[in-house]
Scaffold this active site. Structure first.
Site, PDB file in Angstrom:
ATOM      1  N   GLU A 142       1.043  -1.266   0.035  1.00  0.00           N
ATOM      2  CA  GLU A 142       0.011  -0.031   0.033  1.00  0.00           C
ATOM      3  C   GLU A 142       0.820   1.259   0.143  1.00  0.00           C
ATOM      4  OE1 GLU A 142      -3.065   0.356  -0.217  1.00  0.00           O
ATOM      5  OE2 GLU A 142      -4.108  -1.177   0.261  1.00  0.00           O
ATOM      6  N   GLU A 144      -0.283   4.945   0.146  1.00  0.00           N
ATOM      7  CA  GLU A 144      -1.625   6.022   0.037  1.00  0.00           C
ATOM      8  C   GLU A 144      -1.402   7.075   0.588  1.00  0.00           C
ATOM      9  OE1 GLU A 144      -4.822   2.347   0.118  1.00  0.00           O
ATOM     10  OE2 GLU A 144      -4.012   3.176   2.084  1.00  0.00           O
TER      11      GLU A 144
END
Length: 213
Positions: A142, A144
């Site tokens: 991830e 983000e």
């Protein structure tokens, strides 16, 4: 049947690999919003590409819903999830699609994953936004810019979708932060841990680096 629970409610194990392959194929057909560190849109990126290899920085959100006693509703990611499967998260977490606000995306996921409708909580507010990058085993990563939204539930009933949510439970938010040793059995998602730490340590800021609302 709608539930109002204080203990974990776990679904029976699914088909594992097959479900995960289905989710991977589904992700390959979707896009996420690529962004700068200040959450400025730069374009669209394939969702699978954004979560594999070196990844692509993209827009995301996590939502924490509380009851009136200060407990947070945690949701366990279903075992079909490719990243952080069976880990415990905040109430919901996902990515807005093109043209969708963080608030609207959060409301949609609350309704779809937990059957929680807007009349059950007060106004959703963006309380923080931060960038992070974490890898998960050999499955992907991830990367983000994650908005944090919070609200208080006045009606704590919910109806989880077992395809998305493996279990759910209410936990004292302050105790979870101050006494993590008591919750060692809960493997927490990294974005939730970051959001919780920033919340309690006074770092929460909905405007990254003070530059953008």
């Amino acid at each position: 049947m709608r539930d109002s629970m204080s203990e974990a409610d776990r679904s029976s194990p699914g088909s594992g690999k097959t479900d995960r392959e289905d989710e991977t194929a589904e992700n390959a057909t979707q896009d996420v919003i690529a962004v700068t560190p200040d959450d400025e849109r730069t374009g669209l990126a394939n969702r699978l590409d954004a979560h594999t290899g070196d990844g692509v920085r993209h827009r995301a959100f996590t939502c924490l819903l509380f009851d009136e006693d200060g407990r947070v509703l945690l949701a366990q990611r279903a075992d079909r999830k490719r990243l952080w499967d069976t880990h415990w998260d905040g109430t919901v977490a996902s990515h807005p699609i093109e043209g969708q606000s963080q608030v609207d995306a959060t409301r949609q996921r609350l309704a779809e994953e937990l059957g929680i409708e807007p009349h059950q909580y007060d106004k959703l507010e963006i309380t923080d936004r931060f960038e992070y990058k974490r890898r998960y085993l050999d499955e992907g990563l991830e990367w983000e810019v994650c908005a944090v939204l919070q609200a208080t539930l006045h009606d704590t009933s919910f109806d989880r979708d077992p395809e998305e949510v493996g279990g759910a439970m209410w936990v004292d938010y302050e105790d979870l932060y101050e006494n993590p040793r008591y919750y060692r059995q809960l493997r927490l998602c990294p974005w939730f841990e970051i959001a919780m730490r920033r919340d309690f340590e006074g770092d929460a800021d909905p405007v990254p680096d003070g530059t953008r609302a």
